[in-house]
Design a protein around this motif. Structure first.
Motif, PDB file in Angstrom:
ATOM      1  N   LYS A  94      36.735  33.073 -23.246  1.00 58.78           N
ATOM      2  CA  LYS A  94      36.236  34.398 -22.868  1.00 58.78           C
ATOM      3  C   LYS A  94      34.804  34.681 -23.312  1.00 58.78           C
ATOM      4  CE  LYS A  94      40.813  36.576 -22.776  1.00 58.78           C
ATOM      5  NZ  LYS A  94      41.613  37.753 -23.196  1.00 58.78           N
ATOM      6  N   GLY A  95      34.208  33.754 -24.045  1.00 61.66           N
ATOM      7  CA  GLY A  95      32.848  33.968 -24.514  1.00 61.66           C
ATOM      8  C   GLY A  95      32.725  35.062 -25.550  1.00 61.66           C
ATOM      9  N   ILE A  96      33.768  35.305 -26.338  1.00 64.41           N
ATOM     10  CA  ILE A  96      33.765  36.360 -27.349  1.00 64.41           C
ATOM     11  C   ILE A  96      34.170  35.785 -28.707  1.00 64.41           C
ATOM     12  CG2 ILE A  96      34.261  38.209 -25.702  1.00 64.41           C
ATOM     13  CD1 ILE A  96      37.204  38.046 -26.517  1.00 64.41           C
ATOM     14  N   HIS A  97      33.961  36.600 -29.741  1.00 65.92           N
ATOM     15  CA  HIS A  97      34.320  36.205 -31.102  1.00 65.92           C
ATOM     16  C   HIS A  97      35.241  37.274 -31.701  1.00 65.92           C
ATOM     17  CE1 HIS A  97      30.265  34.593 -30.277  1.00 65.92           C
ATOM     18  NE2 HIS A  97      30.671  33.527 -30.940  1.00 65.92           N
ATOM     19  N   TYR A  98      36.126  36.838 -32.589  1.00 72.97           N
ATOM     20  CA  TYR A  98      36.993  37.760 -33.322  1.00 72.97           C
ATOM     21  C   TYR A  98      36.890  37.496 -34.815  1.00 72.97           C
ATOM     22  CZ  TYR A  98      39.612  39.228 -29.135  1.00 72.97           C
ATOM     23  OH  TYR A  98      39.987  39.754 -27.915  1.00 72.97           O
ATOM     24  N   GLY A  99      37.037  38.564 -35.582  1.00 71.55           N
ATOM     25  CA  GLY A  99      37.336  38.380 -36.994  1.00 71.55           C
ATOM     26  C   GLY A  99      38.747  37.843 -37.114  1.00 71.55           C
ATOM     27  N   TYR A 100      39.003  37.069 -38.155  1.00 71.99           N
ATOM     28  CA  TYR A 100      40.339  36.502 -38.379  1.00 71.99           C
ATOM     29  C   TYR A 100      41.396  37.607 -38.384  1.00 71.99           C
ATOM     30  CZ  TYR A 100      44.030  34.113 -41.116  1.00 71.99           C
ATOM     31  OH  TYR A 100      45.212  33.587 -41.572  1.00 71.99           O
ATOM     32  N   CYS A 101      41.107  38.715 -39.062  1.00 69.59           N
ATOM     33  CA  CYS A 101      42.078  39.807 -39.139  1.00 69.59           C
ATOM     34  C   CYS A 101      42.306  40.451 -37.777  1.00 69.59           C
ATOM     35  CB  CYS A 101      41.632  40.853 -40.157  1.00 69.59           C
ATOM     36  SG  CYS A 101      40.039  41.633 -39.808  1.00 69.59           S
ATOM     37  N   GLN A 102      41.295  40.454 -36.921  1.00 71.29           N
ATOM     38  CA  GLN A 102      41.480  40.984 -35.574  1.00 71.29           C
ATOM     39  C   GLN A 102      42.418  40.102 -34.761  1.00 71.29           C
ATOM     40  OE1 GLN A 102      37.260  41.185 -34.468  1.00 71.29           O
ATOM     41  NE2 GLN A 102      37.436  43.419 -34.400  1.00 71.29           N
ATOM     42  N   ALA A 103      42.302  38.790 -34.947  1.00 70.41           N
ATOM     43  CA  ALA A 103      43.210  37.878 -34.259  1.00 70.41           C
ATOM     44  C   ALA A 103      44.642  38.093 -34.733  1.00 70.41           C
ATOM     45  CB  ALA A 103      42.775  36.437 -34.501  1.00 70.41           C
ATOM     46  N   VAL A 104      44.821  38.272 -36.044  1.00 72.49           N
ATOM     47  CA  VAL A 104      46.151  38.567 -36.583  1.00 72.49           C
ATOM     48  C   VAL A 104      46.708  39.842 -35.955  1.00 72.49           C
ATOM     49  CG1 VAL A 104      47.419  39.247 -38.655  1.00 72.49           C
ATOM     50  CG2 VAL A 104      45.797  37.350 -38.766  1.00 72.49           C
ATOM     51  N   SER A 105      45.871  40.851 -35.821  1.00 71.30           N
ATOM     52  CA  SER A 105      46.312  42.122 -35.235  1.00 71.30           C
ATOM     53  C   SER A 105      46.737  41.954 -33.785  1.00 71.30           C
ATOM     54  CB  SER A 105      45.192  43.159 -35.339  1.00 71.30           C
ATOM     55  OG  SER A 105      45.626  44.420 -34.868  1.00 71.30           O
ATOM     56  N   LEU A 106      46.013  41.143 -33.032  1.00 70.50           N
ATOM     57  CA  LEU A 106      46.380  40.899 -31.635  1.00 70.50           C
ATOM     58  C   LEU A 106      47.706  40.145 -31.533  1.00 70.50           C
ATOM     59  CD1 LEU A 106      42.876  39.963 -30.184  1.00 70.50           C
ATOM     60  CD2 LEU A 106      44.203  42.028 -29.682  1.00 70.50           C
ATOM     61  N   VAL A 107      47.970  39.283 -32.495  1.00 68.25           N
ATOM     62  CA  VAL A 107      49.272  38.613 -32.536  1.00 68.25           C
ATOM     63  C   VAL A 107      50.368  39.632 -32.818  1.00 68.25           C
ATOM     64  CG1 VAL A 107      50.681  36.941 -33.795  1.00 68.25           C
ATOM     65  CG2 VAL A 107      48.310  36.395 -33.235  1.00 68.25           C
ATOM     66  N   LYS A 108      50.152  40.478 -33.824  1.00 69.90           N
ATOM     67  CA  LYS A 108      51.141  41.486 -34.215  1.00 69.90           C
ATOM     68  C   LYS A 108      51.463  42.437 -33.079  1.00 69.90           C
ATOM     69  CE  LYS A 108      49.891  43.932 -37.689  1.00 69.90           C
ATOM     70  NZ  LYS A 108      48.932  44.637 -38.557  1.00 69.90           N
ATOM     71  N   THR A 109      50.436  43.011 -32.495  1.00 67.44           N
ATOM     72  CA  THR A 109      50.629  44.144 -31.589  1.00 67.44           C
ATOM     73  C   THR A 109      50.731  43.761 -30.121  1.00 67.44           C
ATOM     74  OG1 THR A 109      48.226  44.512 -31.433  1.00 67.44           O
ATOM     75  CG2 THR A 109      49.418  45.659 -33.195  1.00 67.44           C
ATOM     76  N   LYS A 110      50.139  42.618 -29.745  1.00 65.00           N
ATOM     77  CA  LYS A 110      50.115  42.229 -28.332  1.00 65.00           C
ATOM     78  C   LYS A 110      50.913  40.960 -28.039  1.00 65.00           C
ATOM     79  CE  LYS A 110      47.183  45.573 -27.475  1.00 65.00           C
ATOM     80  NZ  LYS A 110      47.628  46.793 -26.751  1.00 65.00           N
ATOM     81  N   GLY A 111      51.365  40.280 -29.081  1.00 65.49           N
ATOM     82  CA  GLY A 111      52.126  39.053 -28.863  1.00 65.49           C
ATOM     83  C   GLY A 111      51.276  37.884 -28.432  1.00 65.49           C
ATOM     84  N   ALA A 112      49.974  37.930 -28.705  1.00 64.93           N
ATOM     85  CA  ALA A 112      49.069  36.842 -28.301  1.00 64.93           C
ATOM     86  C   ALA A 112      49.263  35.626 -29.204  1.00 64.93           C
ATOM     87  CB  ALA A 112      47.623  37.319 -28.377  1.00 64.93           C
ATOM     88  N   THR A 113      48.932  34.454 -28.683  1.00 64.52           N
ATOM     89  CA  THR A 113      48.830  33.239 -29.484  1.00 64.52           C
ATOM     90  C   THR A 113      47.380  32.796 -29.427  1.00 64.52           C
ATOM     91  OG1 THR A 113      51.113  32.569 -29.037  1.00 64.52           O
ATOM     92  CG2 THR A 113      49.596  30.858 -29.772  1.00 64.52           C
ATOM     93  N   ILE A 114      46.729  32.728 -30.577  1.00 65.38           N
ATOM     94  CA  ILE A 114      45.275  32.556 -30.639  1.00 65.38           C
ATOM     95  C   ILE A 114      44.922  31.369 -31.520  1.00 65.38           C
ATOM     96  CG2 ILE A 114      43.105  33.647 -31.342  1.00 65.38           C
ATOM     97  CD1 ILE A 114      44.405  36.349 -30.774  1.00 65.38           C
ATOM     98  N   ALA A 115      43.963  30.587 -31.080  1.00 68.88           N
ATOM     99  CA  ALA A 115      43.433  29.465 -31.855  1.00 68.88           C
ATOM    100  C   ALA A 115      41.992  29.781 -32.247  1.00 68.88           C
ATOM    101  CB  ALA A 115      43.502  28.174 -31.044  1.00 68.88           C
ATOM    102  N   LEU A 116      41.712  29.758 -33.537  1.00 66.86           N
ATOM    103  CA  LEU A 116      40.366  30.035 -34.033  1.00 66.86           C
ATOM    104  C   LEU A 116      39.727  28.753 -34.549  1.00 66.86           C
ATOM    105  CD1 LEU A 116      40.962  33.352 -36.040  1.00 66.86           C
ATOM    106  CD2 LEU A 116      40.043  33.114 -33.727  1.00 66.86           C
TER     107      LEU A 116
END
Length: 281
Positions: free
Chosen positions: A47-69
């Protein structure tokens, strides 16, 4: 070790039993990208974007995403250091900036803290942190983060840990770096750990200000679930009800009376017996 289907089941049982607001977050570290799960989202690559580690955790918690950093995805400095993705050599300009911003006023004490208390992995630019919801995860995690929005939830899990292991949950607390301390002590030492979300996590990642994190080694997940379920069953016959009043001489478990009598003190009304507790120690 578990199969992913076992992990999904244990996650759902833990959430139901303890009342967790979200599926726990499953985290695993890969040394390269050759074995990543097929369903991961890679923020910069995809997506050409960056996340803070804690933001990725939040997206997993609230949206059910699976994210690789990977290294290129991070937008916050501490995870880059903790996961061994950047150089932090002593007596460099980088190191001076780090010491000025680690929350300790005295430079010598800041240096001691960073050298002795800040956990870091060995250097590997190719390392990738993968996180996903425990109830749907497609990989076997290393560490699990259970976010609690009530002290009762984390209290009940700690009770299960003590009953099975005979040990207390020991933690060192910082006001910052929850990204580091919710993962690294459990990863390295294979122990349960309690962490308070830091200002970045509550300010940038939409984490509730009353949330607390229990970090769980994957090998202890089934034990934790079983003990929490047992505690819930046993507590049904001896609940404590809060009605907003302070009552003296309240009804107490029978063993209180037994102890008070042996100590020469007054006894009173019984609330429950050891047989009603549901288990013997």
């Amino acid at each position: 070790m578990y199969k992913v289907e076992d992990i999904h089941d244990l996650s759902k049982r833990l959430c139901k039993t303890v009342g967790l607001p979200y599926s726990p977050v499953a985290i695993r570290v890969y040394e390269n990208d050759t074995e990543l799960p097929s369903n991961v989202m890679r923020p910069y690559q995809d997506k050409g974007i960056h996340y803070g580690y804690c933001q990725a955790v939040s997206l997993v918690k609230t949206k059910g995403a699976t994210i690789a950093l990977s290294k290129e995805d991070h937008w916050c400095w501490k995870p880059l250091m903790a996961f061994g993705l950047v150089d932090v050599e002593r007596n460099t300009d980088v190191y001076k900036i780090i010491l000025r911003n680690c929350g300790i006023a005295c430079p010598d004490r800041a240096d001691y803290f960073f050298q002795n208390k800040f956990p870091m992995m060995s250097r590997n630019d190719n390392r990738i942190i993968v996180m996903g919801p425990l109830d749907k995860v497609e990989f076997i995690p290393d560490v699990i983060l259970a976010y609690c929005d009530s002290s009762i939830q984390i209290r009940d899990m700690i009770a299960g840990i003590k009953r099975r292991t005979g040990k207390l949950v020991e933690s060192e607390f910082d006001y910052m770096d929850s990204c580091v301390f919710s993962f690294m002590p459990t990863h390295f030492e294979r122990k349960f750990h309690v962490t308070f979300p830091d200002p970045g996590e509550t300010g940038r990642a939409c984490c509730g200000e009353n949330e607390v994190i229990l970090s769980i080694p994957i090998e202890n997940l089934e034990m934790l679930v079983e003990e929490c379920e047992a505690k819930k069953r046993h507590a049904q016959g001896r609940t404590l009800k809060q009605d907003g009043t302070i009552k003296p001489d309240f009804p107490r478990p029978q063993f209180y009376n037994e102890l008070f009598e042996k100590w020469g003190l007054m006894t009173g009304e019984v609330s429950w017996t050891e047989e009603q507790r549901g288990y013997k120690i």
